[in-house]
Design a protein around this motif. Structure first.
Motif, PDB file in Angstrom:
ATOM      1  N   VAL A 209       0.977  -1.170  -0.044  1.00 28.01           N
ATOM      2  CA  VAL A 209      -0.125  -0.008   0.043  1.00 28.01           C
ATOM      3  C   VAL A 209       0.923   0.996  -0.065  1.00 28.01           C
ATOM      4  O   VAL A 209       0.745   2.169  -0.817  1.00 28.01           O
ATOM      5  N   SER A 210       1.927   1.198   0.881  1.00 22.69           N
ATOM      6  CA  SER A 210       2.849   2.444   1.030  1.00 22.69           C
ATOM      7  C   SER A 210       3.494   2.577  -0.334  1.00 22.69           C
ATOM      8  O   SER A 210       3.679   3.740  -0.910  1.00 22.69           O
ATOM      9  N   ALA A 211       4.111   1.589  -0.962  1.00 23.31           N
ATOM     10  CA  ALA A 211       5.015   1.595  -1.957  1.00 23.31           C
ATOM     11  C   ALA A 211       4.153   2.166  -3.410  1.00 23.31           C
ATOM     12  O   ALA A 211       4.449   3.074  -4.033  1.00 23.31           O
ATOM     13  N   ARG A 213       1.454   3.775  -3.046  1.00 20.55           N
ATOM     14  CA  ARG A 213       0.849   5.525  -3.031  1.00 20.55           C
ATOM     15  C   ARG A 213       1.697   6.389  -2.826  1.00 20.55           C
ATOM     16  O   ARG A 213       1.738   7.740  -2.913  1.00 20.55           O
TER      17      ARG A 213
ATOM     18  N   ILE B   4      11.018  -0.956   4.999  1.00 18.61           N
ATOM     19  CA  ILE B   4       9.884  -0.111   4.508  1.00 18.61           C
ATOM     20  C   ILE B   4       8.641  -0.273   5.109  1.00 18.61           C
ATOM     21  O   ILE B   4       8.208  -1.116   5.177  1.00 18.61           O
ATOM     22  N   THR B   5       8.575   0.859   6.179  1.00 21.41           N
ATOM     23  CA  THR B   5       7.521   0.843   6.602  1.00 21.41           C
ATOM     24  C   THR B   5       6.496   1.940   6.431  1.00 21.41           C
ATOM     25  O   THR B   5       7.189   3.093   5.935  1.00 21.41           O
ATOM     26  N   ARG B   6       5.093   2.015   6.772  1.00 21.86           N
ATOM     27  CA  ARG B   6       4.633   3.242   6.293  1.00 21.86           C
ATOM     28  C   ARG B   6       4.416   4.198   7.151  1.00 21.86           C
ATOM     29  O   ARG B   6       3.984   3.973   8.379  1.00 21.86           O
ATOM     30  N   GLU B   7       4.667   5.486   7.062  1.00 24.89           N
ATOM     31  CA  GLU B   7       4.548   6.707   7.971  1.00 24.89           C
ATOM     32  C   GLU B   7       5.305   6.569   9.368  1.00 24.89           C
ATOM     33  O   GLU B   7       4.821   6.534  10.354  1.00 24.89           O
ATOM     34  N   ARG B  79      -7.958  -0.141   5.787  1.00 22.18           N
ATOM     35  CA  ARG B  79      -7.252   0.713   4.716  1.00 22.18           C
ATOM     36  C   ARG B  79      -5.683   0.681   4.975  1.00 22.18           C
ATOM     37  O   ARG B  79      -4.844   0.604   4.043  1.00 22.18           O
ATOM     38  N   PHE B  80      -5.169   0.663   6.105  1.00 25.79           N
ATOM     39  CA  PHE B  80      -3.831   0.601   6.392  1.00 25.79           C
ATOM     40  C   PHE B  80      -3.279  -0.828   5.722  1.00 25.79           C
ATOM     41  O   PHE B  80      -2.155  -0.477   5.285  1.00 25.79           O
ATOM     42  N   LEU B  81      -3.859  -1.678   6.146  1.00 22.84           N
ATOM     43  CA  LEU B  81      -3.210  -2.886   5.861  1.00 22.84           C
ATOM     44  C   LEU B  81      -3.779  -3.357   4.135  1.00 22.84           C
ATOM     45  O   LEU B  81      -3.266  -4.435   3.893  1.00 22.84           O
ATOM     46  N   GLY B  82      -4.386  -2.332   3.420  1.00 27.86           N
ATOM     47  CA  GLY B  82      -4.905  -2.509   2.265  1.00 27.86           C
ATOM     48  C   GLY B  82      -6.085  -3.718   2.104  1.00 27.86           C
ATOM     49  O   GLY B  82      -6.125  -4.208   0.921  1.00 27.86           O
ATOM     50  N   ILE B 191       9.442  -5.565  -2.126  1.00 22.81           N
ATOM     51  CA  ILE B 191       8.877  -5.798  -0.910  1.00 22.81           C
ATOM     52  C   ILE B 191       8.812  -7.502  -0.660  1.00 22.81           C
ATOM     53  O   ILE B 191       8.401  -8.170  -1.560  1.00 22.81           O
TER      54      ILE B 191
END
Lengths: 226, 226
Positions: A209-211, A213, B4-7, B79-82, B191
């Motif tokens: 999701v992060s990648a 976006r 790679i982690t999100r925010e 949403r966070f986990l897609g 990933i």
């Protein structure tokens, strides 16, 4: 839980041992009597010192110029991991994952034999999955005692995991392979290994999701830049 | 590989998030509008501070006395986990494990949809597993491009893993869920999450061998001493 390792062999060494087996079996099939630690380390991209340490830790030492004796290595790893003696397991929870694991034919070569599945749901009890019968959970304790099954594979819903584990241990189960995300509270003597597929998938998905976006990451690092 | 982690959300938080979902869904079904972090932490045996940190990290904050809004929490985690947007995946390797994963019906609720399996073995190609067709690996690249599938689930033999991963990435795959024991060498932007069942089972088995060969452990720690 207290870390129980055998004769001081580290957790990471034990995790690497199964990895060596296909290469060793291929060497044996090719008629090689010996294999060098460099050949093994090159194949897996590992440090040769690490490979020699792994193999020495199960009591097999190499000889200068000749390398490690293949047949002894295979036998040594099999004995160390208990693959020479099939361990029987009961699956608790005949849902999707329990059925998938019962149907997976690959555990035999890793010393594990799934004997039966257990569930509390009357609609699942009696069904046969890959030759293994789904049995009523009320019969679990007597069957563990009668068949002396040491391992329970836990695939129940997360909220039922602790109760199922408690019941398994009360019945005499010695090791739990926990496929639920629940962190179990168990006596020290009980062996527990957890495989949390949902957690692993969550990390994968959230990174994806992060990648997707932030596409700039891909401009900086083209995906086919090998 | 670069983490790679999100925010800035930690790997451990992401791994815990799926665990909260069944409890949150049960609360929603029971008509609860809010849930306290203490209720969640008690249920899972976690530190309440940790739970509040986990939930805050995805942008949901609780209110004093009321707790966290259940519906927003569920939506936020999804949403966070897609999970709000199914990610499609191809399985590479239609052996026992590939077939078991393709047949597992539980990934849908975690946002993953397995679309097809691929193999190089002509005996496997053409078979249908749980409604998914085993396709010849030569068609992999064109199908990734046409269907824009972002995830490859790798279940090939260990010695074939790196080549399969390289092929997947050349075809445009963005994330690899690696079920082989092989440590893959891949570009940073890719990933990767690894689930090494053989390694986990090796640790379990070697501990069991160790425990059964030194029965004194069980005299000191009776298995039913809960």
């Amino acid at each position: 839980m207290k870390e129980i390792t055998r004769e001081g062999v580290s957790y990471m060494t034990i995790r690497r041992l199964p990895q060596y087996m296909p290469l060793l079996r291929a060497a044996l099939d090719a008629g090689d009597h010996c294999v060098s630690s460099t050949k093994i380390s090159d194949f897996f991209g590992l440090d040769p010192v690490l490979v020699r340490k792994d193999l020495a830790s199960i009591g097999i030492t190499g000889q200068a110029r000749l390398g490690f004796p293949v047949r002894e290595l295979i036998g040594g790893i099999e004995r160390f991991l208990g693959w020479d003696n099939l361990s029987e397991a009961f699956v608790i929870g005949a849902g999707n994952l329990g059925r998938a694991l019962a149907g997976y034919g690959g555990f035999g070569q890793h010393g594990l034999k799934i004997v039966a599945l257990f569930d509390t749901d009357p609609e699942k009890v009696g069904k046969v999955i890959a030759g293994k019968r789904v049995t009523d959970m009320t019969k679990f304790a007597s069957l563990v005692e009668r068949l002396r099954v040491p391992i329970a594979i836990l695939t129940v819903p997360p909220e039922a995991a602790q109760d199922a584990a408690d019941a398994a241990i009360a019945a005499g189960i010695k090791a739990i392979w926990n496929f639920t995300p629940t962190k179990l509270t168990l006596p020290d003597a009980i062996i527990v290994e957890q495989v949390d597929l949902a957690a692993s998938l969550a990390v994968l998905s959230s990174r994806l999701v992060s990648a997707t976006r932030t596409p700039r990451q891909y401009e900086e690092q083209p995906v086919n830049d090998m």
